[in-house]
Enzyme design. Sequence first.
Site, PDB file in Angstrom:
ATOM      1  N   GLU A  15       0.844  -1.215   0.000  1.00 18.17           N
ATOM      2  CA  GLU A  15       0.000   0.000   0.000  1.00 18.17           C
ATOM      3  C   GLU A  15       0.868   1.249   0.000  1.00 18.17           C
ATOM      4  O   GLU A  15       2.078   1.192   0.226  1.00 18.17           O
ATOM      5  CB  GLU A  15      -0.902   0.041   1.241  1.00 18.17           C
ATOM      6  N   ASN A 150     -10.127   4.863   1.894  1.00 22.18           N
ATOM      7  CA  ASN A 150      -9.148   4.697   0.823  1.00 22.18           C
ATOM      8  C   ASN A 150      -9.269   5.862  -0.161  1.00 22.18           C
ATOM      9  O   ASN A 150     -10.075   6.774   0.016  1.00 22.18           O
ATOM     10  CB  ASN A 150      -9.364   3.367   0.088  1.00 22.18           C
ATOM     11  N   ASP A 206      -9.931   1.235  -4.294  1.00 18.56           N
ATOM     12  CA  ASP A 206      -8.910   1.209  -3.246  1.00 18.56           C
ATOM     13  C   ASP A 206      -8.103   2.509  -3.353  1.00 18.56           C
ATOM     14  O   ASP A 206      -8.668   3.580  -3.477  1.00 18.56           O
ATOM     15  CB  ASP A 206      -8.048  -0.046  -3.400  1.00 18.56           C
TER      16      ASP A 206
END
Length: 300
Positions: A15, A150, A206
């Site tokens: 991430e 997100n 996301d």
Amino acid sequence: MAVQRIPVPPSALGESPFWHPQEHRLYWCDIQDRHIHSWEPATGLHRSWATPSEPGCCAPTDRSRIVVGLRDGFGLLDTATGHTEMIARLDHDPQQLRLNDGRCDRAGRLWAGSLFSPKTAPDAALWCLRADGAGGYAVQRMAGDCTTANGLAFSPDDAWMYWADTPAHRIDRFAFDLNSGTLGTRSLWKAFAPKAEGRLYGGRPDGASVDVRGNYWVAMYEGGCVLQLSPGGDVLQRLDTPVRCPTMVCFGGEDLRTLYITSAAHGRPDPERSAQVPAGALMECRVDVPGLPVNSFREA
């Protein structure tokens, strides 16, 4: 625009990638493995640093450190020593909540959303961390009504802040005032179809980044793709990824025309895809429109 794997070990849950313009290297988090990583394209050098808890997001600071959003608050990672100094704690239950996706604005504040682990209620929030002008730091809750935060990104003119709720399959946006760091009206910007029997699933939004034209590039988790959306929310193109669960994108390289893509492996096997590129891989591809440079956190 072919997506290629970068030769570093896969992440359990990659991430928050960002391109460091002074160091000429890419940084990203592995949330599940509790590490911050970096990779230098010119030399192939890969480094990593352990964190005290799960690092949901990271960004550079103006003093050559890395600000990190952790399970229970914010810290500053010194990459020379590997030490993480906690600078602000959050008033939330760390047994059920942790920080997730985030990024800095051009004024040097870090905005980070949280994730509600049971995923049974919209109990996550949006937090803003800033230097308080007196040698310390202030953290403020800015918004709520979210389950898994997100997709945080800013428009090139700083008029809008985007914020996604992944399980809700939606991206909202707020009117944004850069000078004051305040949020205005929140409204639905883009919705995606949820899973349904008999219908091809396109994934859920996301992590994301914005290019110089204001287009919003979002990783579609479980959708096996990255979408480029116009400022009006129209799909301009779909970039297929060789993994099922891309997690976030950022622009990097000297011209900011390399799109870097992190992905997730933990609990998301996909034998057909992983035969070529393993889940959790870090990937890259060249794009036509450059992205916006990363913003740095302003230390106290």
